[in-house]
Design a protein around this motif. Structure first.
Motif, short mmCIF file in Angstrom:
data_model
loop_
_atom_site.label_atom_id
_atom_site.label_comp_id
_atom_site.label_asym_id
_atom_site.label_seq_id
_atom_site.Cartn_x
_atom_site.Cartn_y
_atom_site.Cartn_z
N HIS A 99 42.84 38.16 37.87
CA HIS A 99 44.25 38.52 37.98
C HIS A 99 44.39 39.33 39.26
O HIS A 99 43.94 40.48 39.33
CB HIS A 99 44.72 39.30 36.77
CG HIS A 99 44.84 38.46 35.54
ND1 HIS A 99 45.35 38.92 34.35
CD2 HIS A 99 44.54 37.15 35.33
CE1 HIS A 99 45.35 37.94 33.45
NE2 HIS A 99 44.85 36.87 34.03
N ILE A 100 45.02 38.74 40.27
CA ILE A 100 44.98 39.24 41.64
C ILE A 100 46.34 39.83 42.02
O ILE A 100 47.37 39.15 41.91
CB ILE A 100 44.62 38.11 42.61
CG1 ILE A 100 43.34 37.40 42.16
CG2 ILE A 100 44.50 38.62 44.03
CD1 ILE A 100 43.25 35.96 42.62
N THR A 132 38.53 30.75 43.28
CA THR A 132 37.17 31.08 42.81
C THR A 132 37.07 30.89 41.31
O THR A 132 37.86 31.46 40.55
CB THR A 132 36.81 32.52 43.19
OG1 THR A 132 36.71 32.62 44.61
CG2 THR A 132 35.50 32.93 42.56
N GLN A 133 36.11 30.09 40.89
CA GLN A 133 35.85 29.91 39.47
C GLN A 133 34.80 30.93 39.04
O GLN A 133 33.61 30.77 39.25
CB GLN A 133 35.38 28.48 39.21
CG GLN A 133 36.46 27.44 39.48
CD GLN A 133 37.71 27.66 38.63
OE1 GLN A 133 37.73 27.41 37.43
NE2 GLN A 133 38.78 28.14 39.27
N GLN A 173 49.06 29.10 45.37
CA GLN A 173 48.89 28.66 44.00
C GLN A 173 47.47 28.97 43.53
O GLN A 173 46.51 28.46 44.09
CB GLN A 173 49.17 27.16 43.88
CG GLN A 173 50.59 26.76 44.24
CD GLN A 173 51.62 27.40 43.33
OE1 GLN A 173 51.48 27.38 42.10
NE2 GLN A 173 52.65 27.99 43.94
N ALA A 174 47.35 29.80 42.51
CA ALA A 174 46.04 30.13 41.97
C ALA A 174 45.56 29.02 41.04
O ALA A 174 46.36 28.39 40.35
CB ALA A 174 46.10 31.45 41.21
N LYS A 175 44.27 28.77 41.05
CA LYS A 175 43.68 27.78 40.16
C LYS A 175 43.48 28.42 38.78
O LYS A 175 42.75 29.42 38.66
CB LYS A 175 42.34 27.30 40.71
CG LYS A 175 41.73 26.15 39.95
CD LYS A 175 40.50 25.62 40.67
CE LYS A 175 39.92 24.41 39.93
NZ LYS A 175 38.74 23.86 40.66
N PRO A 176 44.14 27.90 37.73
CA PRO A 176 44.02 28.50 36.41
C PRO A 176 42.56 28.61 35.98
O PRO A 176 41.75 27.75 36.34
CB PRO A 176 44.80 27.52 35.51
CG PRO A 176 45.75 26.85 36.44
CD PRO A 176 45.01 26.73 37.74
#
Length: 291
Positions: free
Chosen positions: A34-35, A27-28, A48-51
């Motif tokens: 920070h999950i 989600t953008q 993999q989280a999207k930066p």
């Protein structure tokens, strides 16, 4: 860069919890997410989280107070605050409901969720965190339409946690005495349904007691999870089932979020409500509705 939102998700190792982590990770949002993906085993899902989003894996057992307080201490040391709590962890013993199994469902789904909320509000300092949100993942099974009107009124009119606790104990007592129907809870097996109705009543009470916070609950729909497969072949993916919980966590709670969740929008201050789609197979982002 904007300050991050710290989000805690319980029961994240599988099912809808895993779907919530997947959706949040990509989600953008105007703020970095920070999950904390928590579960009893602290399983690393390798998502993999999207930066600039980040995922951390941690152990957290919602039925164990010491586990919750230990997690809170670590999370606050690392992040300084908790903005969003998504209570997803839960069990369903309806397929093999004994009195002990029914009590276990009430203890995990209702009392565990209650304990999480109370400790996160106090020791986790969420009660004083600006714009904090709590999301309780409920179910369409929580609907009061199949209860006698007097019982439905008691759920809807609960004004205190002790009042909801009384309903929970009356249900457990009725199971042990095989008097669920005469006690007003309907024919067994019913522990999962009752536990979710108790969760909804808890949501309303917490919203009333914590002005300034957004406390809501929701049905994610019929999702392809272990629990969803107990009653047939579910039509929705984990990520589709995650849409409503994620909306309630980081999206627009007003009608402007009904179409796409409004994950990049400022939110209207809606609290104490139940959200769901028109049907459990619908893939939308839900709307506020009666339960």
């Amino acid at each position: 860069m904007a300050s991050p939102l710290t989000i805690v998700v319980t029961g994240a190792n599988r099912g809808i919890g895993q779907g919530i982590i997947n959706l949040l990770a990509t989600t953008q949002h105007p703020q970095p997410l920070h999950i904390y993906a928590t579960s009893r085993g602290g399983v690393d899902l390798k998502i993999q989280a999207k930066p600039p989003n980040e995922i951390r894996y941690a152990k957290l057992d919602v039925s164990d107070k010491s586990s919750i307080t230990s997690f809170l201490k670590t999370a606050l040391n690392d992040s300084g605050k908790i903005d969003v709590l998504i209570n997803n962890a839960g069990i369903n013993n309806n397929n093999n409901e004994t009195p002990d199994a029914a009590e276990q469902v009430i203890n995990v789904n209702y009392h565990g969720t209650k304990q999480m909320c109370q400790l996160f509000l106090s020791e986790g300092q969420m009660s004083s965190t600006p714009n904090a949100r709590i999301v309780n993942v409920s179910s369409t099974a929580s609907s009061l339409s199949n209860y006698p009107s007097a019982t439905a009124t008691r759920f809807r009119s609960a004004t205190s946690i002790s009042g909801v606790d009384t309903l929970a104990q009356e249900y457990i007592d009725s199971v042990r005495s095989s008097s669920q129907e005469s006690a007003g809870f309907g024919a067994p097996p019913k522990s999962y349904q009752v536990s979710k109705a108790l969760m909804n009543a808890l949501t309303v009470v917490l919203a009333r007691e914590n002005e300034g916070m957004l406390v809501n609950c929701c049905c994610p729909g019929w999702v392809d999870s272990d629990m969803g497969n107990q009653i047939g072949r579910p039509p929705k993916t984990l990520e589709e089932g995650a849409r409503i919980p994620v909306r309630l966590g980081v999206g627009q709670l007003g009608k402007g979020g009904d179409g796409d969740g409004g994950l990049t929008q400022e939110t209207e201050l809606v609290t104490g409500r139940y959200y769901g789609n028109d049907g459990v197979t619908d893939r939308g982002w839900g709307r506020a509705r009666e339960w």
